[in-house]
Design an enzyme around this catalytic site. Sequence first.
Site, PDB file in Angstrom:
ATOM      1  N   PRO A 168      -8.270  -3.795   3.850  1.00 55.11           N
ATOM      2  CA  PRO A 168      -7.259  -2.766   3.535  1.00 55.11           C
ATOM      3  C   PRO A 168      -6.439  -2.277   4.725  1.00 55.11           C
ATOM      4  O   PRO A 168      -6.580  -1.137   5.184  1.00 55.11           O
ATOM      5  CB  PRO A 168      -8.102  -1.642   2.934  1.00 55.11           C
ATOM      6  CG  PRO A 168      -9.414  -1.763   3.634  1.00 55.11           C
ATOM      7  CD  PRO A 168      -9.636  -3.240   3.843  1.00 55.11           C
ATOM      8  N   CYS A 169      -5.528  -3.127   5.217  1.00 61.41           N
ATOM      9  CA  CYS A 169      -4.655  -2.723   6.318  1.00 61.41           C
ATOM     10  C   CYS A 169      -3.755  -1.552   5.936  1.00 61.41           C
ATOM     11  O   CYS A 169      -3.282  -0.811   6.803  1.00 61.41           O
ATOM     12  CB  CYS A 169      -3.826  -3.905   6.797  1.00 61.41           C
ATOM     13  SG  CYS A 169      -2.995  -4.832   5.500  1.00 61.41           S
TER      14      CYS A 169
END
Length: 289
Positions: A244-245
Amino acid sequence: MTPDHRYHYHVIRRAIAEIDAASAPLSLDELAGRMGMSPAHFQRLFSRWVGVSPKRYQQYLALGHARSLLQERFTTLDTADAVGLSGSGRLHDLFLKWESMSPGDYARGGDGLTVHWGFFDSPFGRALVMGTNKGICGIGFVEETGEDAAMADLAARWPRAEFTENRAALRPWAQAAFFGQTTEPTPLHVIGTPLQIKVWEALLAIPSGHVTTYSEIAESIGNRRAVRAVGSAVGRNPISFLIPCHRAIRKSGALGGYHWGLPVKRAILAWEAARTEADASATNRVPRG
């Protein structure tokens, strides 16, 4: 009945533009009218897609929402050990394993590697999914960039690999990644430098509905001055959404960049925050006996 997720994202994308252009928060009637929908239909679409009302979701889409998340749902990554993957307690429940390609594979640019690819619908529009025989190795959203650009971007990670379209092989992993429709856990197979791998491991430690900062990630991997390098590594994450950047933002509360377009990042953060709220509300409604 499965919702048309691609259609829903297009509505969300238009809603973001309308909310940004408005000088004050829009009522349900106003927002629905600008979408060309009846208030009832607009309400049903949002409730089905994210689990909260359009009025509440509009608050999550607001430009200042990231700052609120930073105050209310900030995750501290205390030490490098806290983001290690031993025990996999914080990994996404769907992951069977996390495996990085060997330094030799990285140096060879994927020579001898077969990468399957296909385009699939997701809650955030059309997505390109890539995978090896060991697991998903790439996810990119294409609504802002276009399919050709996304394909060129991800394929460049493995310049010597052989690419073959194979939606049938990837479909179970894609359905698991985006909709949780799976009978078996989903493996990830990533390629990156040692620093990138550390940063991506740190991202996996951030719970859904929460955020952290680039500087916090740098601190957690033992290099507090590497904020710029961390930002670059976040942007090079090959498996968007699952790694989850989008949960990494700036200390100021500004969103920072996003490889697949800021509207997608805002939509994902709002979607996760709203679902976290909806899940918490549902839990609180469960009778305790």
